[in-house]
Design an enzyme around this catalytic site. Structure first.
Site, PDB file in Angstrom:
ATOM      1  N   SER A  99      48.265  42.000  47.950  1.00 59.13           N
ATOM      2  CA  SER A  99      48.013  43.309  48.565  1.00 59.13           C
ATOM      3  C   SER A  99      48.955  43.680  49.697  1.00 59.13           C
ATOM      4  CB  SER A  99      46.569  43.373  49.075  1.00 59.13           C
ATOM      5  OG  SER A  99      45.705  43.800  48.041  1.00 59.13           O
ATOM      6  N   LYS A 152      50.902  46.940  49.498  1.00 61.70           N
ATOM      7  CA  LYS A 152      50.448  48.239  49.994  1.00 61.70           C
ATOM      8  C   LYS A 152      51.254  48.713  51.198  1.00 61.70           C
ATOM      9  CE  LYS A 152      45.677  47.815  48.292  1.00 61.70           C
ATOM     10  NZ  LYS A 152      45.697  46.467  47.717  1.00 61.70           N
ATOM     11  N   SER A 199      42.261  47.788  52.288  1.00 59.13           N
ATOM     12  CA  SER A 199      42.978  47.255  51.128  1.00 59.13           C
ATOM     13  C   SER A 199      42.487  47.955  49.863  1.00 59.13           C
ATOM     14  CB  SER A 199      42.799  45.738  50.994  1.00 59.13           C
ATOM     15  OG  SER A 199      43.772  45.209  50.117  1.00 59.13           O
TER      16      SER A 199
END
Length: 551
Positions: free
Chosen positions: A209, A212, A386
C-alpha cells in the site's frame, strides 16, 4: 490489508502526553528556523490558497459548525519542517488549521466530545470562560505546524546527520530477521533532497500500500488539489429516460448524513425537482458507467479489500455501513447505487422503472449534479485509511487527465507518466494498479523518498496533501494501534504510510529527529513470515531514527 479502527481517546491519551514531551524541544528549535520565512511563504502560497479556500469552503463550514459541549482537540502530530506555509495561510484554507493539525484529526476529536486544546476551540484570552476552571480538562498538546518554512539561500537549518552515523544506528535494526530475507531502505533530508542512508535503495520490490503515495502524487499533479469529481443526471430528449451518469467519485454516499461528501440523496432531490418542473413524475431510469474502460474486477479477483472498479458507486459498495477496512461488497456497485437512487426519487414523488445500463447521449439535457470534496481531501482520506477503492479511482482519474485508456493498465501507465514529468527516479518501477494490491507492482525506496521530498517542495504546494494525509503514529488511520511499548516515544512524531501483503511489510513517511531535522524514509521488505513481528521491527527502526542525534 486490514485498516484498524481508531481506538478510544482514553486509550490514546497517554501517548499524547509522551508525544508532547517528545515534540516540545523540536518545536523550540524549529521555531527559530521558521519565523524569517513565514511572510515569503505566505506571499508565494497566496494564489493557490485562494483557489483551495474556494474549493474547501463547504467542508470548512461543516468543520466549524458550533457544537453542543466542548471538544478535546488532540493533535497527534509532530513538527515536519520543509514546506513553506505561514501560520496565517494554513489557517485560511486547505486541510490544516493554524498549528498544522489535519482537519480529519480535528473531526475525530470533535466526535469524541472532549474539550480543550490550543487553537482548537479553546476560549481566547479575555473570554467569559476559562479552560482552567475547576474540573475542566487541561489543554491538549498541539503539534507544530505540519508545514513549517525551510529553504532559500539564507536558511539556517543545519545539515542532517551523515550516512555513516545513520548506518551505525539503522544497520543493526534493519538486519532483524523479522524483516524477511530481502529488505531495502533509504533516508533523505527533506530540506536538501540529499540521501543520508541507503541500503538497496534502487532495488525494486513489491511495495504493497505504499503505492498509494505515488498514486496521490500523480493524481494531484494531473488534476490539482481543488479538482472535484461530478456525478450528474441527464434527460434524453423526446423521452422520459433519466440517466444517472457516474463521474468516478469514490466518495459518493447514499447515507443519510453525508459528512461533507457528495450525496446521492441530494442529487435525487434536485433531479426530482427538475423533472417535476417538466411535468414528469414517472420515468425510465438508466445508469452510465462508460467513463472507465476495461474490466472492473481487480487482477487479484473478488476481494473484501476492494469493490469492482466502476465510475458509479455509493459508499464503495459496502454492505455493513463501514467506511474503511475489508468487508463484503455488493456484486454490482453501479446497479446498487442506481437502485438506491431510484428509492430516493420515489420518496421525492418520482416513480421509475427498474434501472439498467445505458449511455447518456451528447444531446441529453442536464438535470442536476453533485460534486465531491476537493481532491486534496480525497487524497488525505485515501492515505489515512489506506483506502483501496479511492486509490483505484484516483488512478483512473489520472489516466483520464493524462489522455490514456482508463483501465488498470492505462492507470498504471498514467501514474508513471505523471511521475516522470516531475523528474522522479523510475528505474525498475512498475505500476499495475493504484492501490498496491497487485503483487506485480514494483517500487524502490529511492522513489518513495523522492515522492515525499517532492511533496515537501515549497514550489509544489499542490502535492502537500500527500504529507498531511499520512497516518500519524499512535493516533490515526493504519498507524492507530502501532507505536506502543518500546516504540511509543515516536508516537505523534512519525507520519507514515503502511503496506501489508502476505510476506510483504513496508513503511514510508516522514520523521523529525531529535535535532529537529525533517527526514523522509522508506523501508521495503520481502519474504516476511510474521507480519506482527515485521511491523514491530519497522517501528523500532523508525523510532531509533526519531531519537537519533547523529549530526
Amino acid at each position: 490489508m486490514i485498516v484498524p479502527e481508531l481506538r478510544p481517546w482514553r486509550a490514546a491519551r497517554p501517548h499524547v502526553v509522551r508525544a508532547a514531551d517528545a515534540v516540545r524541544p523540536r518545536l523550540a528549535r524549529a521555531a527559530g528556523i521558521v519565523r524569517p520565512r513565514l511572510a515569503r511563504a505566505a506571499a508565494a502560497a497566496e494564489p493557490w490558497v485562494a483557489r483551495l479556500t474556494r474549493a474547501a469552503k463547504p467542508q470548512l463550514t461543516r468543520i466549524t459548525r458550533p457544537k453542543t459541549g466542548r471538544t478535546w482537540q488532540y493533535t497527534a502530530g509532530a513538527t515536519t519542517a520543509g514546506l513553506a506555509l505561514a501560520v496565517g495561510v494554513a489557517t485560511a484554507a486547505g486541510p490544516w488549521d493554524s498549528t498544522g493539525q489535519r482537519t480529519a484529526e480535528r473531526d475525530r476529536a470533535a466526535a469524541l466530545e472532549r474539550a480543550g486544546g490550543v487553537d482548537h476551540g479553546r476560549p481566547t484570552e479575555g473570554s467569559d470562560t476559562s479552560d482552567t476552571a475547576a474540573g475542566a480538562p487541561r489543554p491538549a498538546p498541539s503539534a507544530g505546524a505540519v508545514l513549517t518554512g525551510l529553504g532559500g539561500a539564507t536558511t539556517t537549518v543545519r545539515s542532517a546527520p551523515g550516512s555513516a552515523a545513520l548506518t551505525r544506528v539503522l544497520g543493526p535494526l534493519l538486519a532483524d530477521p523479522a524483516l524477511g530475507t530481502r529488505r531495502t531502505a533509504a533516508v533523505v533530508d527533506v530540506s536538501t533532497g540529499r540521501r543520508l542512508y541507503g541500503s538497496g535503495a534502487d532495488t525494486a520490490l513489491t511495495p504493497a500500500s505504499t503505492t498509494k503515495i505515488a498514486t496521490g502524487v500523480a493524481a494531484l499533479a494531473a488534476l490539482g488539489p481543488d479538482h472535484r469529481l461530478t456525478t450528474r443526471t441527464a434527460l434524453e430528449p423526446g423521452t422520459r429516460e433519466v440517466v444517472l451518469v457516474g463521474g468516478g467519485d469514490p466518495t459518493l454516499t447514499a447515507r443519510e448524513t453525508p459528512e461533507g461528501w457528495a450525496s446521492l440523496r441530494t442529487l435525487a432531490a434536485s433531479t426530482a425537482t427538475a423533472l417535476k418542473k417538466r411535468g414528469i413524475t414517472q420515468a425510465t431510469l438508466s445508469y452510465d458507467t462508460t467513463l472507465y474502460a476495461g474490466t472492473e474486477v481487480h487482477p487479484i479477483g473478488v476481494n473484501p479489500n476492494l469493490a469492482r472498479v466502476t465510475a458509479l458507486t455509493a459508499d464503495e459498495g459496502r454492505t455493513d455501513g463501514s467506511s474503511s477496512g475489508p468487508v463484503t461488497r455488493v456484486p454490482d456497485p453501479a446497479a446498487d447505487a442506481t437502485r438506491k437512487f431510484a428509492g430516493f426519487l420515489r420518496a421525492y414523488g418520482v416513480k421509475t422503472s427498474a434501472p439498467g445500463p445505458s449511455k447518456a447521449s451528447a444531446r441529453a439535457e442536464a438535470l442536476a449534479t453533485v460534486s465531491s470534496a476537493p481532491l486534496a481531501s480525497i487524497v488525505e482520506r485515501m492515505l489515512t485509511n489506506s483506502d483501496n477503492d479511492i486509490a483505484e479511482a484516483l488512478a483512473r482519474q489520472t489516466a483520464l487527465a493524462t489522455g490514456v485508456r482508463a483501465d488498470f493498465a492505462g492507470a498504471g501507465k498514467a501514474i508513471r507518466i505523471q511521475l516522470g514529468r516531475l523528474g522522479l527516479p523510475l528505474d525498475g518501477v512498475d505500476f499495475r494498479d493504484g492501490s498496491g494490491l497487485d503483487r506485480n507492482d514494483r517500487l524502490t525506496a529511492n522513489l518513495l523518498t523522492a515522492l515525499l521530498v517532492k511533496a515537501g517542495d515549497p514550489a509544489r504546494p499542490d502535492l502537500r496533501p500527500v504529507l498531511t494525509g499520512l497516518p500519524v503514529a499512535g493516533f490515526t488511520g493504519t498507524l492507530t494501534t502501532r507505536y506502543t511499548g518500546t516504540a511509543a516515544d515516536a508516537a505523534g512524531v512519525v507520519r507514515a504510510k503502511t503496506g501489508t501483503l502476505t510476506g510483504v511489510n513496508t513503511l514510508a513517511g516522514t520523521v523529525v529527529d531529535r535535532d529537529g531535522h525533517l527526514l523522509a524514509f522508506a523501508v521495503l521488505t520481502a519474504d516476511t513470515t510474521d507480519p506482527t513481528a515485521a511491523q514491530s521491527a519497522l517501528d523500532t527502526a523508525v523510532t531509533a531514527l526519531a531519537a537519533c542525534g547523529c549530526s
